[in-house]
Scaffold this motif. Structure first.
Motif, mmCIF file in Angstrom:
data_model
loop_
_atom_site.group_PDB
_atom_site.id
_atom_site.type_symbol
_atom_site.label_atom_id
_atom_site.label_comp_id
_atom_site.label_asym_id
_atom_site.label_seq_id
_atom_site.Cartn_x
_atom_site.Cartn_y
_atom_site.Cartn_z
ATOM 1 N N MET A 170 26.803 42.148 35.130
ATOM 2 C CA MET A 170 27.856 41.140 35.169
ATOM 3 C C MET A 170 28.797 41.360 33.994
ATOM 4 O O MET A 170 28.421 41.941 33.000
ATOM 5 N N PRO A 171 30.026 40.900 34.160
ATOM 6 C CA PRO A 171 31.009 41.147 33.115
ATOM 7 C C PRO A 171 30.841 40.156 31.976
ATOM 8 O O PRO A 171 31.363 39.054 32.011
ATOM 9 N N ILE A 172 30.088 40.536 30.958
ATOM 10 C CA ILE A 172 29.763 39.625 29.867
ATOM 11 C C ILE A 172 30.582 39.935 28.618
ATOM 12 O O ILE A 172 30.638 41.073 28.180
ATOM 13 N N ARG A 177 34.811 50.002 36.336
ATOM 14 C CA ARG A 177 33.790 49.269 37.068
ATOM 15 C C ARG A 177 34.063 47.772 37.014
ATOM 16 O O ARG A 177 34.109 47.180 35.949
ATOM 17 N N GLU A 178 34.279 47.179 38.167
ATOM 18 C CA GLU A 178 34.451 45.731 38.245
ATOM 19 C C GLU A 178 33.249 45.176 38.986
ATOM 20 O O GLU A 178 32.969 45.599 40.103
ATOM 21 N N ILE A 179 32.569 44.256 38.384
ATOM 22 C CA ILE A 179 31.328 43.793 38.996
ATOM 23 C C ILE A 179 31.565 42.526 39.802
ATOM 24 O O ILE A 179 31.889 41.484 39.245
ATOM 25 N N PRO A 180 31.380 42.600 41.115
ATOM 26 C CA PRO A 180 31.546 41.407 41.944
ATOM 27 C C PRO A 180 30.424 40.410 41.677
ATOM 28 O O PRO A 180 29.324 40.779 41.259
ATOM 29 N N ARG A 181 30.726 39.144 41.895
ATOM 30 C CA ARG A 181 29.735 38.095 41.632
ATOM 31 C C ARG A 181 28.468 38.307 42.436
ATOM 32 O O ARG A 181 27.374 38.012 41.969
ATOM 33 N N PHE A 182 28.628 38.817 43.635
ATOM 34 C CA PHE A 182 27.446 39.022 44.478
ATOM 35 C C PHE A 182 26.457 39.962 43.799
ATOM 36 O O PHE A 182 25.244 39.743 43.855
ATOM 37 N N GLU A 183 26.996 40.974 43.153
ATOM 38 C CA GLU A 183 26.113 41.926 42.478
ATOM 39 C C GLU A 183 25.354 41.231 41.348
ATOM 40 O O GLU A 183 24.151 41.432 41.182
ATOM 41 N N ALA A 184 26.060 40.409 40.600
ATOM 42 C CA ALA A 184 25.400 39.644 39.553
ATOM 43 C C ALA A 184 24.318 38.759 40.177
ATOM 44 O O ALA A 184 23.211 38.637 39.653
ATOM 45 N N GLY A 185 24.648 38.155 41.311
ATOM 46 C CA GLY A 185 23.689 37.317 42.011
ATOM 47 C C GLY A 185 22.444 38.109 42.389
ATOM 48 O O GLY A 185 21.319 37.640 42.197
#
Lengths: 217, 217
Positions: free
Chosen positions: A42-44, B102-110
């Motif tokens: 996640m983008p932290i 790299r852009e991390i989608p929320r789903f990936e964080a989920g």
DNA sequence: GCCACATTACTCGTAGGCGAGTATACGTCG
DNA sequence: CGACGTATACTCGCCTACGAGTAATGTGGC
């Protein structure tokens, strides 16, 4: 539509999940997250840590349980997750996983403005991007293969791989069509740029043509 | 690493591109963008319009050329793009297209926090998401097929389709493995939840196991 | 035994994002 | 012809994010 969260930063989600295990002070949260590589998922922004912790407390999702100090170091406040916090965490996670909210990557926005750049340059840029991507994919694949944990813990990596692989494939296809000139509209694009890229024509090129084409709600 | 932009909002990019065609006042920019469906291609918050225009001016990317008023309506300031603005626009676009950030989608964080939810619920949520996605894909496909413009103007749509299709496929695969229990680690996950989801075990489940597995820089 | 450097643990200032609100003008329906 | 809805064109103020800074403590080398 996604519900507005009182604390919307993804860092907050990670913190809540972390506090499930045990109460911690902010710095320990950061250390744990970093150690687990969560900052890859996640983008932290670590600069937001104390702001986010503060907000979580303000909204009752976490609660200070004690504060201690060692020597003359700054005081450490230890937080635990509250019932409300647990509820928020699961509700939020449920939403993130269960609802396919459209998130638009910058690259997609860029694509929608591609006409601004001359076609030859676009080809070069896409080649660059594809090379980048291929390399990143190789690294990620290797890391996944050699990871010593069951796949269930690597889902985010697998997902990332699948999606970025699709991006690479798509770019490759586009590059093909761009190079051999089979992409419909590419000729006008090239001509427009070769004629000095007159903005007045741009309107008729990108505007009128595109106006009708959009999907309706 | 992506260069820090003086004005980083995507709305700024759209505005700069728009001003290429002709000078406009903010409200006209908004109207044009909306009409062209550009708000589908990037995450635009109209509340930021005047802030962003102000910032663009402050940094010399656009310049007020005249201000007029009709009757007693609020005054309208008309802006044109400057040389610096043109340079910023192309430079920014080049970066967006050419560099695979790299852009991390929320789903990936989920996904990386999935363990928090019980497996059966996750299956239900993923089914929900897949249904969502399938429907959105059908709509988008139809829109693309019936669009009356050459494909070069629809690249962002095609890209979106390709990537989301990959997401749908991946979810489908995961669901299969989850339903028939072939995903390595799924059993422990289920057991952990059935035994009351004791947080102290969570550490050993997600923590120690995952710690070693991360990719190195 | 002391210097330098890393680590721990925050604090603060500032810019920017965004939603909600505001005020005028225009069209139109009765 | 007046009342009400809708389009036009912004303004305002809060809240958040985030980077840079700070200060004390451990640690390794010579």
């Amino acid at each position: 539509m996604a519900k507005r969260r009182k604390v919307g930063n993804m860092l907050a989600l990670a913190i809540l999940a972390n506090l499930l295990a045990k109460p911690m002070h902010p710095y320990e949260m950061a250390a744990t997250l970093r150690e687990r590589g969560k900052d890859q998922d996640m983008p932290i922004k670590w600069g937001s840590l104390y702001t986010v912790v503060g907000n979580l407390e303000k909204h009752g999702f976490i609660r200070a349980v004690q504060s201690e100090r060692q020597g003359l170091r700054p005081e450490r406040t230890i937080y635990e997750i509250t019932e409300a916090g647990r509820a928020e965490l699961t509700d939020w996670l449920r939403e993130i996983v269960g609802v396919a909210e459209r998130e638009i990557p910058r690259f997609e926005a860029g694509l929608s403005l591609l006409g601004v750049l001359p076609p030859d340059e676009v080809v070069a840029l896409l080649e660059q991007r594809l090379a980048d991507l291929t390399e990143q994919l190789a690294t990620a694949e290797a890391a996944l293969r050699s990871a010593p944990v069951p796949r269930i813990f690597l889902l985010e990596g697998e997902y990332d791989l699948a999606v970025r692989r699709a991006e690479a494939d798509w770019i490759e296809g586009l590059l093909g069509e761009l190079r051999d000139g089979t992409l419909p509209g590419a000729k006008q694009w090239r001509e427009w740029h070769e004629n000095g890229a007159d903005p007045s024509q741009l309107l008729s090129l990108m505007g009128e043509l595109t106006a009708e084409g959009g999907p309706e709600a």
